[in-house]
Motif scaffolding. Structure first.
Motif, PDB file in Angstrom:
ATOM      1  N   ASN A  85       1.841  36.659 -30.034  1.00  0.00           N
ATOM      2  CA  ASN A  85       1.910  37.057 -31.345  1.00  0.00           C
ATOM      3  C   ASN A  85       1.188  36.352 -32.532  1.00  0.00           C
ATOM      4  N   ILE A  99      12.962  46.981 -34.144  1.00  0.00           N
ATOM      5  CA  ILE A  99      12.684  46.180 -32.952  1.00  0.00           C
ATOM      6  C   ILE A  99      11.778  45.089 -33.279  1.00  0.00           C
ATOM      7  N   CYS A 100      11.561  44.324 -32.128  1.00  0.00           N
ATOM      8  CA  CYS A 100      10.475  43.340 -32.265  1.00  0.00           C
ATOM      9  C   CYS A 100       9.493  43.862 -31.164  1.00  0.00           C
ATOM     10  N   LEU A 101       8.266  44.152 -31.421  1.00  0.00           N
ATOM     11  CA  LEU A 101       7.269  44.610 -30.798  1.00  0.00           C
ATOM     12  C   LEU A 101       6.564  43.741 -29.999  1.00  0.00           C
ATOM     13  N   VAL A 102       6.757  42.206 -30.086  1.00  0.00           N
ATOM     14  CA  VAL A 102       6.400  41.380 -29.419  1.00  0.00           C
ATOM     15  C   VAL A 102       7.377  41.102 -27.939  1.00  0.00           C
ATOM     16  N   CYS A 126       2.780  36.662 -37.837  1.00  0.00           N
ATOM     17  CA  CYS A 126       2.611  37.404 -36.427  1.00  0.00           C
ATOM     18  C   CYS A 126       1.742  38.442 -36.440  1.00  0.00           C
ATOM     19  N   TYR A 174       1.837  41.326 -35.485  1.00  0.00           N
ATOM     20  CA  TYR A 174       2.188  42.632 -35.694  1.00  0.00           C
ATOM     21  C   TYR A 174       2.651  43.104 -37.176  1.00  0.00           C
ATOM     22  N   TYR A 175       2.672  41.592 -37.582  1.00  0.00           N
ATOM     23  CA  TYR A 175       3.400  41.825 -39.326  1.00  0.00           C
ATOM     24  C   TYR A 175       2.342  41.647 -40.069  1.00  0.00           C
ATOM     25  N   CYS A 234      13.538  37.855 -34.473  1.00  0.00           N
ATOM     26  CA  CYS A 234      12.407  37.923 -34.597  1.00  0.00           C
ATOM     27  C   CYS A 234      11.471  36.520 -34.170  1.00  0.00           C
ATOM     28  N   TRP A 235      10.294  36.672 -33.664  1.00  0.00           N
ATOM     29  CA  TRP A 235       9.919  35.401 -33.205  1.00  0.00           C
ATOM     30  C   TRP A 235       8.776  34.805 -33.978  1.00  0.00           C
ATOM     31  N   ALA A 236       8.525  35.413 -35.188  1.00  0.00           N
ATOM     32  CA  ALA A 236       7.320  35.220 -35.953  1.00  0.00           C
ATOM     33  C   ALA A 236       7.019  33.549 -36.079  1.00  0.00           C
ATOM     34  N   CYS A 290       8.251  46.804 -37.477  1.00  0.00           N
ATOM     35  CA  CYS A 290       9.157  45.882 -36.755  1.00  0.00           C
ATOM     36  C   CYS A 290      10.265  45.554 -37.314  1.00  0.00           C
ATOM     37  N   MET A 291      11.064  44.740 -36.754  1.00  0.00           N
ATOM     38  CA  MET A 291      12.291  44.433 -37.837  1.00  0.00           C
ATOM     39  C   MET A 291      12.143  43.351 -38.774  1.00  0.00           C
ATOM     40  N   LYS A 292      11.036  42.748 -38.857  1.00  0.00           N
ATOM     41  CA  LYS A 292      10.602  41.789 -40.050  1.00  0.00           C
ATOM     42  C   LYS A 292      10.302  42.516 -41.154  1.00  0.00           C
TER      43      LYS A 292
HETATM   44  S1  SF4 Z   1       7.987  38.567 -33.691  1.00  0.00           S
HETATM   45 FE1  SF4 Z   1       8.763  40.819 -33.464  1.00  0.00          FE
HETATM   46  S2  SF4 Z   1      10.123  41.318 -35.218  1.00  0.00           S
HETATM   47 FE2  SF4 Z   1       8.833  39.431 -35.484  1.00  0.00          FE
HETATM   48  S3  SF4 Z   1       7.071  40.013 -36.998  1.00  0.00           S
HETATM   49 FE3  SF4 Z   1       6.542  39.932 -34.896  1.00  0.00          FE
HETATM   50  S4  SF4 Z   1       6.939  41.874 -33.919  1.00  0.00           S
HETATM   51 FE4  SF4 Z   1       7.819  41.972 -35.697  1.00  0.00          FE
END
Ligand code: SF4
Ligand code: FAD
Length: 338
Positions: A298, A144-147, A121, A123-124, A154-156, A137-139
């Protein structure tokens, strides 16, 4: 320069010993094979581990049957991509292995590591400092999930190139845990969750993957990425089509990088089965296959464009598989059909 954290390195001699070590140490330990994904992530502090358990004992042989092939989890992607039997009988798999990252990483990265590679992702997959400044973020480290901030999950993105092809080829992995050995279809190896993305126990070691294909099965893998020389997939299609003349007897179509797990396009498979191969049938199948793909914002490039390109990669993969003469060697070229 990013530095690796300090860690203890254990060197078990067998998979059972490695699994027992992992079970004893719990989440503060991880397996390492080629380290091509793990080490950059440790440098970015995406994992907190005190101990790495080396897997350099893993089998590095490819055992061939007529319509079956067992690839040791320690086989490098470079070897898998150039193996003569894989190129002849399971060419889509060799093609997928040859399209992972770049030549130096394929020389170290393994088939087992590619099946277990972390979800990704934007953001990760960033340095600790970047993530701290943006908000965790929660991963990792946050809640929380930033996406998708209203989402509880989580939607990675599942970003393995060979996993979709292994599913299309009815792949079965051998897993060795602290108490025994079992087999699991690769299609059951993943969960639809960006954090807990693997369905195996964390202490289980993947020791091999067995691929199989019915008579006259043609395969192909088409991958979309920004730079053909190195990048992860941002969409991909793995197809295996069993033909009787021009008629489709059976088919598997599995998408990469559009969900948290390799996504099988089952409605498209049902549509294509029993049909005669033609440009129109392939186009209609690709339209159906693209429907379940819901890429989020993401990964690289626009997710609207990635969604549109899913149809294109499926169409290309089906066309390539059904027109290639049996046994031809695949050119190991990355393609970026934009
Ligand atoms: S999908 Fe959301 S929770 Fe998962 S790594 Fe990306 S920002 Fe983080
Ligand atoms: C710049 C860059 C580009 C990349 N591009 C791609 C790409 O295009 N496509 C792609 O698929 N990957 C890509 N990767 C990721 C990586 O290089 C590959 O996925 C590689 O196959 C990982 O294998 P490895 O042996 O190095 O795994 P490692 O990094 O050693 O491990 C990866 C994960 O799998 C676990 N693991 C490893 N082996 C086993 C096993 N046998 N049993 C149980 N768990 C295991 C580890 O604990 C870790 O969680 C890229 C990486 C980088 C840095």
């Amino acid at each position: 320069m990013l530095r690796l954290p300090r860690f203890k390195y254990l060197r078990p001699k067998t998979a059972r010993e490695a699994a027992r070590m992992a079970a004893d140490l719990g989440p503060r330990a991880m397996f390492v094979a080629g380290g091509t994904d793990l080490f950059p992530k440790l440098k970015r502090r995406q994992f907190d581990v005190e101990t790495l358990i080396g897997l350099d004992f893993l089998p590095r042989e490819i055992r061939n049957g007529s319509n079956e092939c067992t690839v040791g989890a320690g086989v490098t992607l470079a070897i898998a991509s150039t193996d003569a039997h894989l190129n002849k009988t399971f060419s889509g798999y060799a093609q997928a292995a040859g399209l992972v990252s770049s030549p130096p990483l394929r020389n170290a990265g393994t088939v087992g590591g590619n099946l277990c590679v972390d979800t990704r992702c934007n953001y990760y997959d960033m340095t600790y400092e970047w993530r701290k400044a943006a908000g965790f973020c929660m991963k990792k480290d946050g809640d929380i999930c930033l996406v998708a901030p209203s989402s509880s999950r989580c939607w990675a993105v599942s970003s393995s190139d060979t996993a979709p092809m292994a599913i299309a080829l009815d792949g079965v992995v051998t897993l060795i845990g602290p108490d025994g050995e079992r087999e699991l279809p690769v299609s059951a190896l993943y969960r639809d969750d960006g954090i807990e993305y693997m369905a195996k126990q964390p202490s289980e070691v993947v020791t091999s993957v067995r691929l199989s294909a019915g008579r006259n099965t043609r395969t192909a893998y088409v991958k979309l990425r920004r730079r053909g020389s190195i990048d992860f997939p941002i969409a991909g299609a793995a197809v295996a089509v069993q033909l009787d003349g021009d008629d489709v007897v059976a088919c598997r179509i599995v998408l990469s990088a559009v969900a948290s797990h390799p996504l099988e396009a089952t409605a498209a498979e049902v549509f294509l089965k029993g049909k005669r191969v033609s440009a129109d049938t392939i186009r209609e199948t690709a339209d159906i296959a693209a429907k379940p793909a819901k890429p989020l914002d993401n990964a690289d490039l626009s997710h609207f464009w990635r969604k549109r390109m899913v149809r294109v990669v499926v169409e290309q993969a089906l066309a390539e598989a059904t027109t290639r003469t049996a046994g031809s060697t695949v050119k190991l070229l990355g393609r970026n059909p934009d």
